[in-house]
Design a protein around this motif. Structure first.
Motif, PDB file in Angstrom:
ATOM      1  N   SER A 190     -83.405  14.820 -21.554  1.00 53.43           N
ATOM      2  CA  SER A 190     -83.913  14.710 -22.928  1.00 53.43           C
ATOM      3  C   SER A 190     -83.614  16.009 -23.678  1.00 53.43           C
ATOM      4  O   SER A 190     -83.409  17.064 -23.064  1.00 53.43           O
ATOM      5  N   ILE A 191     -83.627  15.950 -24.998  1.00 52.24           N
ATOM      6  CA  ILE A 191     -83.366  17.141 -25.801  1.00 52.24           C
ATOM      7  C   ILE A 191     -84.496  18.162 -25.602  1.00 52.24           C
ATOM      8  O   ILE A 191     -84.261  19.379 -25.594  1.00 52.24           O
ATOM      9  N   ALA A 210     -79.364  21.254 -18.557  1.00 49.46           N
ATOM     10  CA  ALA A 210     -79.615  21.508 -19.981  1.00 49.46           C
ATOM     11  C   ALA A 210     -78.314  21.775 -20.730  1.00 49.46           C
ATOM     12  O   ALA A 210     -78.091  21.240 -21.822  1.00 49.46           O
ATOM     13  N   LEU A 211     -77.444  22.591 -20.134  1.00 50.70           N
ATOM     14  CA  LEU A 211     -76.170  22.923 -20.779  1.00 50.70           C
ATOM     15  C   LEU A 211     -75.298  21.674 -20.943  1.00 50.70           C
ATOM     16  O   LEU A 211     -74.662  21.485 -21.983  1.00 50.70           O
ATOM     17  N   TYR A 212     -75.276  20.817 -19.930  1.00 50.29           N
ATOM     18  CA  TYR A 212     -74.475  19.595 -19.997  1.00 50.29           C
ATOM     19  C   TYR A 212     -74.913  18.740 -21.193  1.00 50.29           C
ATOM     20  O   TYR A 212     -74.099  18.230 -21.954  1.00 50.29           O
ATOM     21  N   ARG A 213     -76.224  18.623 -21.365  1.00 54.72           N
ATOM     22  CA  ARG A 213     -76.761  17.818 -22.474  1.00 54.72           C
ATOM     23  C   ARG A 213     -76.333  18.415 -23.826  1.00 54.72           C
ATOM     24  O   ARG A 213     -75.859  17.705 -24.719  1.00 54.72           O
ATOM     25  N   ILE A 214     -76.504  19.727 -23.985  1.00 56.16           N
ATOM     26  CA  ILE A 214     -76.206  20.371 -25.279  1.00 56.16           C
ATOM     27  C   ILE A 214     -74.713  20.298 -25.585  1.00 56.16           C
ATOM     28  O   ILE A 214     -74.312  20.017 -26.712  1.00 56.16           O
ATOM     29  N   LYS A 632     -72.111  25.927 -30.691  1.00 60.47           N
ATOM     30  CA  LYS A 632     -72.889  27.070 -30.197  1.00 60.47           C
ATOM     31  C   LYS A 632     -72.748  27.267 -28.692  1.00 60.47           C
ATOM     32  O   LYS A 632     -72.764  28.376 -28.193  1.00 60.47           O
ATOM     33  N   VAL A 633     -72.643  26.171 -27.966  1.00 59.84           N
ATOM     34  CA  VAL A 633     -72.585  26.242 -26.498  1.00 59.84           C
ATOM     35  C   VAL A 633     -71.272  25.659 -25.974  1.00 59.84           C
ATOM     36  O   VAL A 633     -70.665  26.180 -25.047  1.00 59.84           O
ATOM     37  N   ALA A 634     -70.817  24.589 -26.598  1.00 60.71           N
ATOM     38  CA  ALA A 634     -69.601  23.901 -26.131  1.00 60.71           C
ATOM     39  C   ALA A 634     -68.379  24.800 -26.271  1.00 60.71           C
ATOM     40  O   ALA A 634     -68.249  25.548 -27.234  1.00 60.71           O
TER      41      ALA A 634
END
Length: 686
Positions: A190-191, A210-214, A632-634
């Motif tokens: 979940s977010i 968490a990183l995979y989701r973002i 931001k993360v990707a």
């Protein structure tokens, strides 16, 4: 539930003073704070014995304090050294200009220390230390620590503390906006879980989840926004053109034969224009590969089918060059070409606008002036934007809105890396002109440090001028403004005239000049009335002087690789051997990398891949300036597999529900609108 749009100053523990500092980091709301993700993570779980420590590594040690000493080797410098030990050896913790810190250490206490190791023989020192007393729940050691981008007056500890305080509020729940179907299909957390564990990971595994989701979400939202933006303008049927018989006569009239790559690109464009769906094509080609002639032939085909064409270029110089080229080639075939640029008088503009409105103009070439409200076409059939990365998403679509679903062609001489094209042009057909016309020679590039500047001017420049050739000298890039850049160019010209070239003809070109002045200078240079042209980056695109064989770029380290390659492409356009000298002043690793790449290859695609790798997609493509949300993360290199999955899903969503009107997609649509701000909202999501 807490309102995520709450002004940051009203968040508990922040207040007006702290909020002003956070505003500098573009944190204005609670949501901005929660989405202010770390730029990297430091693994402080790596608990080691002193004997295991290696030079230059970072590690955590559990040690006992054995002694404290202070010294002041010079005025304004205090050094505190703390002797520590474990069962395998001794080490020293070093603190600079923190005299108060000695009072926090007591002999015999056990502490946890994270720091950078300096090891020489048996001497071990730790600097930049994080220290805390032994506890079951350490705050700054023995865990994965987030490292945030910072600004003056805001420390990493402070950001961690502020975010921890916010996340501890039991009323905080971040609402999910991805449809449950997507969460289940791609096994996403979940977010709420993702945001909490990206800021304060409960474990390495939790951080990975968490990183995979973002990353997936960033790619999906970017890709969906772009698909919807572009598809929104192409719902209706396109204009179906025929391939005019006269086109072959125009081709035969050209003073050269098209290369295989040009021929292929033209065939793809003509095929698109014969379809009922509007063309949406990107033409990528390296400097000097001959995209302009392909655009010319596409515009000619449009005019011969009884429709108007528009070509938008980023600078007046380039627009004027296109105008001259098209007029010379097409006038004898009865195709009427006009130019619309800012430097025209009011009367001249009005005359052109009247002609365009009354369908007395077949092809209109111009700059941003083309998208002004008063420009009205009678029947616009083809829109071409040249050097398309110079225009925002909104500007490009504003031009195509002036017709009834015209065909769209975007061109760039800055080869966009295939990896970046996957994101930005996933739904465009791409034509690549990867072949140079016969006779184009590779340019020899030499990078030298500023100590060799005199030699470059006194020897290389003079040699070329004595051979009857001409030289470009490009001023250092100044970010502040065009006016400051112009002033720097004027000063450089004065220096060169006084110190190096008292007997040579030196000209000046910069962005603050009037269009007529720029024209006069370029005409003089083309007519060989100027030996050396000192210029800012206004010559980056489109300037064609075959007799220019040497380019010198001052402070080359200030330019991106793609820009250096563009500039270099102004020479090597004739039959003579050409050179590019890069003068640099920096000794940084990035500078060394860039200079090496420029010397190794003339291949624009290889260069752009490297440029993207060094600078990242945001800076490379100027996403912030073009209405695109920031990643931001990707990272498109590290996360290519996730990018492809997200792109596949975005295509599926747009295919099934192209306006995101289904109940499960409505919250996602709101998120896309927010991320894309005005660029998408105004066009395709209403």
């Amino acid at each position: 539930m807490i309102d995520l749009n709450k002004d940051i100053q009203y968040v508990k523990g922040i207040g007006p003073k702290k909020s002003q500092k956070l505003n500098k980091l573009n944190i204005f709301t609670l949501k901005d704070l929660l989405y202010y993700f770390p730029r990297q993570f430091e693994d402080r779980n790596n608990l080691k014995k002193i004997i295991q420590l290696g030079n230059n590594e970072k590690a955590t040690i559990k040690v006992v304090i054995a002694g404290v000493s202070t010294s002041s080797p010079r005025k304004g410098m205090d050094i505190t050294k703390v002797d520590v030990r474990d069962e395998t050896g001794y080490a020293k913790l070093v603190f600079f200009n923190q005299p108060y810190i000695k009072n926090t250490f007591k002999c015999g206490d056990t502490i946890l220390v994270f720091g950078k190791i300096k090891k020489e023989f048996k001497n071990v020192e730790l600097s930049c230390c994080e220290v805390e007393h032994l506890t079951n729940f350490p705050k700054n050691t023995c865990k994965v620590m987030p490292i945030y981008p910072l600004t003056y007056g805001v420390s990493n500890k402070e950001i961690i503390s502020i975010i921890k305080n916010v996340l501890s509020d039991k009323e905080l729940k971040i609402q999910e906006y991805l449809p449950q179907r997507i969460i289940e299909k791609y096994k996403l957390c979940s977010i709420d879980y993702a945001v909490r564990n990206i800021h304060s990971p409960s474990s390495k595994e939790a951080l990975k989840i968490a990183l995979y989701r973002i990353v997936f979400e960033e790619f999906l939202i970017l890709q969906l926004g772009l698909f919807m933006f572009k598809n929104g303008a192409n719902e209706a049927e396109g204009i179906k053109f025929e391939e005019s018989k006269k086109l072959n006569s125009i081709l035969k009239s050209l003073p050269f034969k098209l290369t295989g790559a040009q021929d292929r690109a033209l065939s793809e464009i003509i095929d698109d224009m014969q379809c009922e769906k509007a063309m949406n094509r990107l033409v990528q080609g390296d400097v000097g590969s001959g995209k302009t002639v392909v655009a010319l032939l596409a515009l000619a085909n449009c005019a011969l089918n009884g429709y108007q064409g528009a070509l938008m270029a980023p600078t007046e110089i380039l627009a004027e060059q296109h105008y001259i080229s098209l007029t010379e080639t097409l006038e004898s075939f009865g195709i009427k070409v006009e130019l619309l640029v800012g430097s025209l008088t009011k009367k001249q503009k009005e005359k052109v606008l009247e002609k365009v409105k009354n369908n007395e103009v077949d092809i209109l070439i111009g700059t941003h002036a083309l998208i002004e409200d008063k420009v009205e076409f009678d029947n616009l059939g083809l829109v071409i934007t040249d050097e398309q990365h110079r225009f925002g998403v909104r500007q490009r679509s504003k031009l195509s809105e002036k017709g009834e679903n015209p065909h769209i062609l975007v061109m760039t001489a800055t080869p966009i890396p295939r990896t970046l094209a996957l994101i930005l042009y996933g739904d465009l057909d791409i034509s690549i002109i990867d072949e140079l016309p016969p006779g184009r020679q590779p340019i020899e590039t030499i990078a030298v440090d500023k100590s060799k500047r005199d030699r470059a001017y006194n020897s290389l420049v003079r040699k070329e001028v004595e051979k009857g050739r001409q030289v470009y000298i490009v001023c250092p890039l100044v970010e502040e403004s065009e006016a400051i850049e112009a002033k720097a160019a004027v000063e450089l010209v004065e220096e060169l005239r006084l110190e190096y070239f008292t007997d040579l003809r030196v000209g000046l070109l910069h962005g603050k000049m009037k269009g007529s002045e720029k024209d006069a200078i370029m005409k003089s240079f083309k007519n060989k009335e100027i030996d050396i042209l000192v210029s800012t980056t206004v010559i980056e695109v489109g300037v064609n002087v075959p007799n220019a064989t040497l380019m010198i770029i001052e402070n080359a380290e200030r330019f991106g690789l793609a820009q250096l390659h563009q500039l270099r492409g102004r020479v090597g356009r004739g039959k003579h051997k050409s050179y590019c000298i890069l003068i640099y002043a920096s000794k940084s690793e990035v500078c060394t990398q860039r200079m090496s790449i420029m010397q190794e290859t003339n291949d624009g695609f290889k260069i752009s891949e490297k440029d993207l790798e060094i600078r990242g997609p945001g800076e490379f493509f100027g996403t912030r300036q073009h209405g695109l949300p920031e990643l931001k993360v990707a990272n498109i290199f590290k996360h290519m597999k996730i990018l492809k999955l997200a792109q596949q899903e975005a295509r599926y969503i747009v295919c099934e529900d192209h306006k995101l009107q289904n109940l499960e997609n409505k919250i996602l649509k709101k998120e896309i609108i927010e991320k894309f701000e005005h660029s998408v909202k105004e066009i395709s999501l209403n």
